[in-house]
Write a protein that holds these residues in place. Structure first.
Motif, PDB file in Angstrom:
ATOM      1  N   GLY A   1      18.001  -7.099   0.173  1.00  0.00           N
ATOM      2  CA  GLY A   1      17.057  -6.990  -0.936  1.00  0.00           C
ATOM      3  C   GLY A   1      17.758  -7.468  -2.187  1.00  0.00           C
TER       4      GLY A   1
ATOM      5  N   GLY B   1       9.956  -3.310  -3.784  1.00  0.00           N
ATOM      6  CA  GLY B   1       9.776  -1.996  -3.159  1.00  0.00           C
ATOM      7  C   GLY B   1       9.943  -0.811  -4.091  1.00  0.00           C
TER       8      GLY B   1
ATOM      9  N   SER C   1       6.539 -11.182  -4.313  1.00  0.00           N
ATOM     10  CA  SER C   1       5.797 -10.041  -3.768  1.00  0.00           C
ATOM     11  C   SER C   1       6.427  -9.381  -2.552  1.00  0.00           C
ATOM     12  N   HIS C   2       7.519  -9.893  -2.032  1.00  0.00           N
ATOM     13  CA  HIS C   2       8.079  -9.340  -0.803  1.00  0.00           C
ATOM     14  C   HIS C   2       8.684  -7.953  -1.053  1.00  0.00           C
ATOM     15  N   GLN C   3       8.582  -7.082  -0.024  1.00  0.00           N
ATOM     16  CA  GLN C   3       8.957  -5.678  -0.173  1.00  0.00           C
ATOM     17  C   GLN C   3      10.432  -5.472  -0.508  1.00  0.00           C
ATOM     18  N   ASP C   4      11.311  -6.366  -0.079  1.00  0.00           N
ATOM     19  CA  ASP C   4      12.729  -6.169  -0.378  1.00  0.00           C
ATOM     20  C   ASP C   4      13.063  -6.497  -1.832  1.00  0.00           C
TER      21      ASP C   4
ATOM     22  N   ASP D   1      14.119  -7.440 -10.178  1.00  0.00           N
ATOM     23  CA  ASP D   1      13.801  -6.940  -8.834  1.00  0.00           C
ATOM     24  C   ASP D   1      14.275  -5.497  -8.658  1.00  0.00           C
TER      25      ASP D   1
ATOM     26  N   HIS E   1      -0.583 -13.901  -4.409  1.00  0.00           N
ATOM     27  CA  HIS E   1       0.522 -13.297  -3.663  1.00  0.00           C
ATOM     28  C   HIS E   1       1.695 -14.255  -3.719  1.00  0.00           C
TER      29      HIS E   1
ATOM     30  N   SER F   1      14.292  -2.653  -1.843  1.00  0.00           N
ATOM     31  CA  SER F   1      13.298  -2.487  -0.781  1.00  0.00           C
ATOM     32  C   SER F   1      12.689  -1.096  -0.789  1.00  0.00           C
ATOM     33  N   GLN F   2      11.693  -0.924   0.070  1.00  0.00           N
ATOM     34  CA  GLN F   2      10.982   0.343   0.234  1.00  0.00           C
ATOM     35  C   GLN F   2      10.832   0.623   1.721  1.00  0.00           C
ATOM     36  N   TRP F   3      10.806   1.907   2.078  1.00  0.00           N
ATOM     37  CA  TRP F   3      10.602   2.308   3.462  1.00  0.00           C
ATOM     38  C   TRP F   3       9.815   3.607   3.465  1.00  0.00           C
TER      39      TRP F   3
ATOM     40  N   ASP G   1      12.736   4.657  -1.349  1.00  0.00           N
ATOM     41  CA  ASP G   1      12.943   3.279  -1.811  1.00  0.00           C
ATOM     42  C   ASP G   1      14.271   3.215  -2.548  1.00  0.00           C
TER      43      ASP G   1
END
Length: 593
Positions: free
Chosen positions: A348, A403, A397-400, A363, A453, A366-368, A372
């Motif tokens: 990330g 997040g 827009s990517h989660q890493d 930035d 996106h 990431s999130q889980w 996060d």
């Protein structure tokens, strides 16, 4: 080095082990209780069901050690076994009584409790230490407390050398060493150590010692201290130690009698109601402390030594000078004009641009499910630095990369958010946008327009300029975006420091783009042993062949870049530590080389 991942799994057997069967049985009995998560933690070391609210109360009152299986609980289990065996011996003929049998039963119960806890490292450490103490008693060996402590530490290291990397290990070691030191160097007068009427005073004396002497580790690990930990522990330790824990230990053998077992669990649950009734108001005593005051945490140890030797009377000027140094120590280190920190967030990206105690984030990691990187890494770092974030730039827009944004906005609702995608409340991070922030100029070079996106090639590329040094942040752009940037804005790309695009993937860092940027240092945010095998060995070689210094978080941990008036420096975290033997295994050498 080979890597693998599981595509399909078939269970060999559906039968559970004895511990899992017991855990399932206890969950059925205690699932309806309010504090069932803590009860499971006390018996089985299962912390995953602990709510964030309960965890925050325990941490911010300094009582978390009571709710996880550690040395205290192992010793209580051993005492339970010793007392049970002594009670049985009272019913036996004198010729059948073996003096050492209660000690052996205590050890057996201690290891049984460690097994129930899933054989987690704190429980194993405590069981090993108790076994050493038992052998000393059995053999009648005369030794000092420090010798016992050293033997226990040596045995732990022999059984598991990697324990040296564990925060909980050092907390346990320093806590025990601190108690030995406290009772030898600052004991109560002899008269106060006798008799039940002084029991509360002895508890207060013990808690004062452990609070003072653990300050340095608490500040360093938890980034803060609890001003109310003393009353919190005085209240909670006796209740949890002598009411809650014995009840849960008693409930286990009653698991075959559900009504009786449930009643015992219910009583343990009610005891926790009483504990938390006082802990919740005391939670407000938690204060966050930044790194500038870390030296103050040594005042506890220094104070005891100075008082014991009477130096405050004999050398008052030297003692005053020492205190003054600790208080003013933060001013002794030259402070940079501004700094950039690439945090170690695994696979990330999270970068902090800091100036004058304020920050802009690029930035958020990431999130889980259940957490996060903002919660577990970014926010503790900001508080440790004593820094207030004012804006967040989201590259795509990517989660890493996005997040942790939600948690940051919950904590700092006034944050300004820049992004290249359409989102209510966000400011546009597109080509042509620029702004000034505390003497730094932010210029957006890419993308050309907002999108619904934002993918890799829509990443927001930002150049930061202080008039002398330049930093280029690129998100996850790939070769297509690099070519368009190199073609249209070649003269704008030159930078001293480059955040390597797309974590060092082969789909980025094209040779023409690198020639246009021509950085002295290139920094990559990568996760160790990540499934994509990033960074690519070919990309690393490409940077090094043309003389760019490559540094990545997988190898070096957090990377700090400090900008002064006439110089700048890059400080990788792991390389700054002393070259202990285990650093050769955990970060100094790259696995792929």
């Amino acid at each position: 080095m080979a890597s693998a991942r599981v595509l399909r799994a078939t269970p060999i057997t559906l039968a559970c082990g004895a511990r899992q069967r017991l855990l399932t049985q206890v969950e059925q009995h205690a699932s309806s209780l309010r504090w069932h998560a803590i009860l499971l933690a006390l018996v089985f070391g299962v912390m995953k069901t602990l709510t964030p609210e309960a965890s925050a109360v325990l941490q911010q009152t300094g009582t978390m050690h009571l709710m996880v299986i550690s040395g205290l609980h192992i010793v209580l289990a051993a005492l339970f076994g010793w007392g049970l065996m002594r009670a049985v011996q009272r019913l036996l003929p004198l010729r059948w009584i073996v003096p050492s049998l209660p000690l052996l039963v205590g050890v057996l119960l201690a290891w049984s409790y460690a097994w129930l806890a899933g054989e987690n490292p704190p429980a194993i450490r405590a069981a090993l230490a108790f076994s050493v103490w038992t052998l000393i008693r059995w053999w009648g060996v005369t030794c000092t407390s420090w010798q016992v402590w050293l033997w226990c530490v040596a045995l732990v290291f022999l059984s598991e050398p990697m324990m040296v990397l564990s925060n909980s290990f050092w907390l346990s070691c320093v806590a025990v060493a601190g108690l030995i030191f406290w009772f030898q160097w600052a004991p109560l007068p002899y008269g106060l150590r006798q008799g039940g009427q002084w029991a509360l005073l002895r508890v207060v004396h013990l808690q004062c010692g452990i609070t003072l002497l653990l300050l340095s580790l608490q500040w360093g690990i938890f980034k803060g201290i609890s001003l109310t930990s003393l009353p919190a522990n005085i209240w909670a330790v006796p209740l949890v130690s002598f009411v809650t824990t014995p009840l849960v230990l008693l409930a286990l053998p009653l698991a075959s009698f559900p009504p009786l077992s449930y009643r015992t669990w219910w009583l343990a649950d009610r005891s926790l109601d009483v504990v938390f009734m006082v802990l919740k108001p005391l939670q407000r005593g938690w204060i966050t402390i930044d790194e500038h005051y870390l030296a103050w945490s040594l005042l506890g140890w220094c104070g005891v030594i100075i008082w014991r030797f009477g130096w405050w009377r004999v050398y008052p000027a030297s003692v005053a000078a020492l205190v003054l140094y600790l208080v003013l120590q933060r001013e002794a280190v030259p402070q940079p004009k501004w700094r950039v920190d690439m945090l170690d967030v695994g696979h990330g990206l999270a970068i902090v641009i800091e100036q004058e105690g304020h920050a802009v984030l690029f930035d958020t990691g990431s999130q889980w499910l259940g957490g996060d990187m903002a919660q577990y890494d970014i926010l503790p770092y900001l508080r440790w630095r004593g820094t207030t974030p004012e804006a967040v730039i989201i590259s795509h827009s990517h989660q890493d990369h996005i997040g942790g944004l939600g948690f940051l906005l919950q904590t700092y609702p006034a944050l300004t958010v820049y992004s290249p995608f359409t989102e209510p409340g966000h400011r546009a991070c597109i080509q042509g946008e620029n702004w000034q922030w505390r003497g730094l100029r932010f210029t957006v070079l890419w993308p050309p327009k907002l999108v619904a996106h934002a993918g890799n090639d829509d990443s927001c590329v930002v150049r930061i300029d202080d008039g002398k040094y330049r930093v280029l942040l690129t998100g996850d752009i790939e070769i297509k975006a690099e070519r368009r940037l190199e073609s249209a804005l070649r003269d704008e790309l030159a930078a001293d420091l480059l955040q390597i695009p797309h974590h060092g993937s082969k789909t980025s860092s094209s040779a023409p783009f690198l020639r246009a940027v021509n950085p002295r240092y290139a920094l990559a945010s990568t996760g160790r042993y990540n499934p994509w095998r990033l960074p690519s060995a070919a990309v690393i070689a490409r940077y090094r062949q043309v003389g760019h210094h490559w540094v990545d978080t997988a190898q070096s941990g957090q990377i700090s870049v400090r900008f002064f008036n006439e110089r700048w420096q890059v400080l990788p975290y792991r390389e700054r530590l002393l070259p202990f033997w285990y650093h050769q295994w955990f970060g100094v050498k790259r696995d792929s080389e």
